[in-house]
Design a protein around this motif. Structure first.
Motif, PDB file in Angstrom:
ATOM      1  N   ILE A 235       0.848  -1.208   0.000  1.00  0.00           N
ATOM      2  CA  ILE A 235       0.000   0.000   0.000  1.00  0.00           C
ATOM      3  C   ILE A 235       0.878   1.252   0.000  1.00  0.00           C
ATOM      4  O   ILE A 235       2.005   1.244   0.500  1.00  0.00           O
ATOM      5  CB  ILE A 235      -1.017   0.022   1.161  1.00  0.00           C
ATOM      6  N   VAL A 283       1.155  -7.765   3.924  1.00  0.00           N
ATOM      7  CA  VAL A 283       0.801  -6.399   3.535  1.00  0.00           C
ATOM      8  C   VAL A 283       2.002  -5.528   3.882  1.00  0.00           C
ATOM      9  O   VAL A 283       2.526  -5.588   4.994  1.00  0.00           O
ATOM     10  CB  VAL A 283      -0.460  -5.903   4.276  1.00  0.00           C
ATOM     11  N   ILE A 285       4.198  -1.633   3.311  1.00  0.00           N
ATOM     12  CA  ILE A 285       4.102  -0.225   2.915  1.00  0.00           C
ATOM     13  C   ILE A 285       5.162   0.007   1.840  1.00  0.00           C
ATOM     14  O   ILE A 285       6.299  -0.466   1.979  1.00  0.00           O
ATOM     15  CB  ILE A 285       4.359   0.701   4.127  1.00  0.00           C
ATOM     16  N   GLY A 292       5.074   5.493  -0.353  1.00  0.00           N
ATOM     17  CA  GLY A 292       4.785   4.865   0.932  1.00  0.00           C
ATOM     18  C   GLY A 292       4.988   5.879   2.060  1.00  0.00           C
ATOM     19  O   GLY A 292       5.842   6.757   1.950  1.00  0.00           O
ATOM     20  N   ASN A 296       0.588   5.188   7.058  1.00  0.00           N
ATOM     21  CA  ASN A 296      -0.233   4.058   6.614  1.00  0.00           C
ATOM     22  C   ASN A 296      -0.070   2.825   7.510  1.00  0.00           C
ATOM     23  O   ASN A 296      -0.695   1.796   7.265  1.00  0.00           O
ATOM     24  CB  ASN A 296       0.177   3.622   5.184  1.00  0.00           C
ATOM     25  N   GLU A 297       0.786   2.953   8.537  1.00  0.00           N
ATOM     26  CA  GLU A 297       1.127   1.747   9.319  1.00  0.00           C
ATOM     27  C   GLU A 297      -0.100   1.078   9.959  1.00  0.00           C
ATOM     28  O   GLU A 297      -0.230  -0.141   9.929  1.00  0.00           O
ATOM     29  CB  GLU A 297       2.185   2.100  10.369  1.00  0.00           C
ATOM     30  N   ASP A 299      -3.197   1.159   8.920  1.00  0.00           N
ATOM     31  CA  ASP A 299      -3.935   0.489   7.845  1.00  0.00           C
ATOM     32  C   ASP A 299      -3.243  -0.807   7.448  1.00  0.00           C
ATOM     33  O   ASP A 299      -3.894  -1.812   7.188  1.00  0.00           O
ATOM     34  CB  ASP A 299      -4.042   1.410   6.616  1.00  0.00           C
ATOM     35  N   ARG A 300      -1.926  -0.758   7.383  1.00  0.00           N
ATOM     36  CA  ARG A 300      -1.163  -1.945   6.975  1.00  0.00           C
ATOM     37  C   ARG A 300      -1.435  -3.104   7.933  1.00  0.00           C
ATOM     38  O   ARG A 300      -1.784  -4.217   7.522  1.00  0.00           O
ATOM     39  CB  ARG A 300       0.341  -1.639   6.928  1.00  0.00           C
TER      40      ARG A 300
END
Ligand SMILES: [Zn+2]
Length: 323
Positions: A235, A283, A285, A292, A296-297, A299-300
């Motif tokens: 992601i 998953v 980043i 990246g 986003n961590e 969400d990851r």
């Protein structure tokens, strides 16, 4: 001892008188050995073929003898002998090998696969491979630099080595089973899966950066990739650009509610959740140079939880399969 032999020439001091160099002397000795049965024609062929100097020595010796014949008629019988020995050497060297290549398919399948695996690891020293795109296509996803791509020079040479036959097919089967294939966006992954049947039928490990307008269709297609066992989703900021149909509609009516895009609204998530039968889900980043970000961590980690709990369930429990 046959009438024509290097041994006989030596008794007449021919090598010294004609000035025969070491290359031709070695070959004539080898020809004697061949006549005696101590070396085979293959070996003579190799001696001549592997050294351009030896082949040149044969031609030079023939020319030399032709000149001697002109000036010294009494040497004619000896010269004819030497010329005949030289032409015999050339004839043996140019003879086609009785075995037309190595009978690779007589080896057991396990050994063949082991050989392919060694070749593959020799060409691709890393575990993952980035397929190079043959055509640019309509995809507007960012193009990052790529290395270690699929169509390396060695891979292109394969067809020349194996020919367009079963060996090539078997090689690719092993290749797609052993390596991890990384795709820069779902559009690219979809294009490879639809255009390459051997990839579709054999690939086991795929890593793809989640982004772009094709995510839903691609993840839908992944569901039917028969041997897929491991899926890595990368992601990045790009992941949040395309929303699924419902969220896109809602966003146009309730823009404030979509100020911050939630991963649950992203195009492709519903289709991802339909995949079953995997052994491994990851998953990650994306690297910061590829959009990246550490924000986003959460969400990851949550996406990993969600995907691991569903994608590793056996395929039998999938409603579609039960129909
Ligand atoms: Zn794309």
């Amino acid at each position: 001892m046959p009438l024509k032999s290097f041994y006989t020439l030596k008794t007449k001091a021919v090598p010294a008188r004609y000035g025969l160099n070491k290359n031709i002397q070695d070959l004539l000795i080898a020809l004697d050995d061949h006549h005696n049965g101590s070396i085979d024609a293959e070996e003579i062929g190799r001696l001549v073929r592997l050294s351009p100097k030896r082949r040149a020595a044969i031609a030079n010796t023939i020319t030399k003898c032709a000149n001697i014949i002109k000036n010294q008629p009494n040497e004619i019988p000896t010269c004819v002998d030497v010329i005949e020995m030289c032409t015999e050497l050339l004839e043996i060297a140019d003879r086609k090998s009785p075995v037309d290549g190595f009978p690779f398919f007589r080896l057991p399948m396990e050994i063949r696969e082991r050989i392919f695996a060694l070749m593959i690891n020799n060409v691709f020293r890393t575990k993952s491979v980035l397929p190079a795109s043959n055509r640019p296509g309509p995809c507007k996803c960012p193009r990052f630099d790529r290395d270690n791509t699929f169509q390396t020079t060695q891979m292109k040479d394969l067809k020349r080595i194996f020919g367009p036959n079963l060996i090539t097919l078997e090689f690719y089967r092993v290749f797609f089973r052993t390596k991890t294939f990384r795709f820069r966006c779902p559009c690219e992954l979809r294009s490879h899966l639809t255009n390459n049947n051997i990839l579709f039928d054999n690939v086991r490990k795929i890593v793809v950066q989640w982004s772009g307008p094709e995510a839903a269709k691609t993840f839908q297609l992944l569901k039917s990739v028969p041997k897929l066992k491991s899926l890595g989703i990368v992601i990045s900021r790009l992941t949040y650009i395309h929303l699924n149909e419902r969220s896109a509609l809602m966003k146009s009516y309730f823009p404030l509610a979509y100020k911050n895009t939630r991963l649950g609204d992203v195009l492709g998530l519903d289709e991802l959740l339909e995949i079953r039968g995997l052994n491994q889900v990851e998953v990650m980043i994306a690297h910061s140079s590829r959009g990246g970000t550490q924000s986003n961590e959460m969400d990851r980690a949550n996406l990993l939880d969600l995907l691991s709990s569903r994608l590793t369930q056996p395929k039998e429990y999938d409603n579609d399969v039960e129909l």
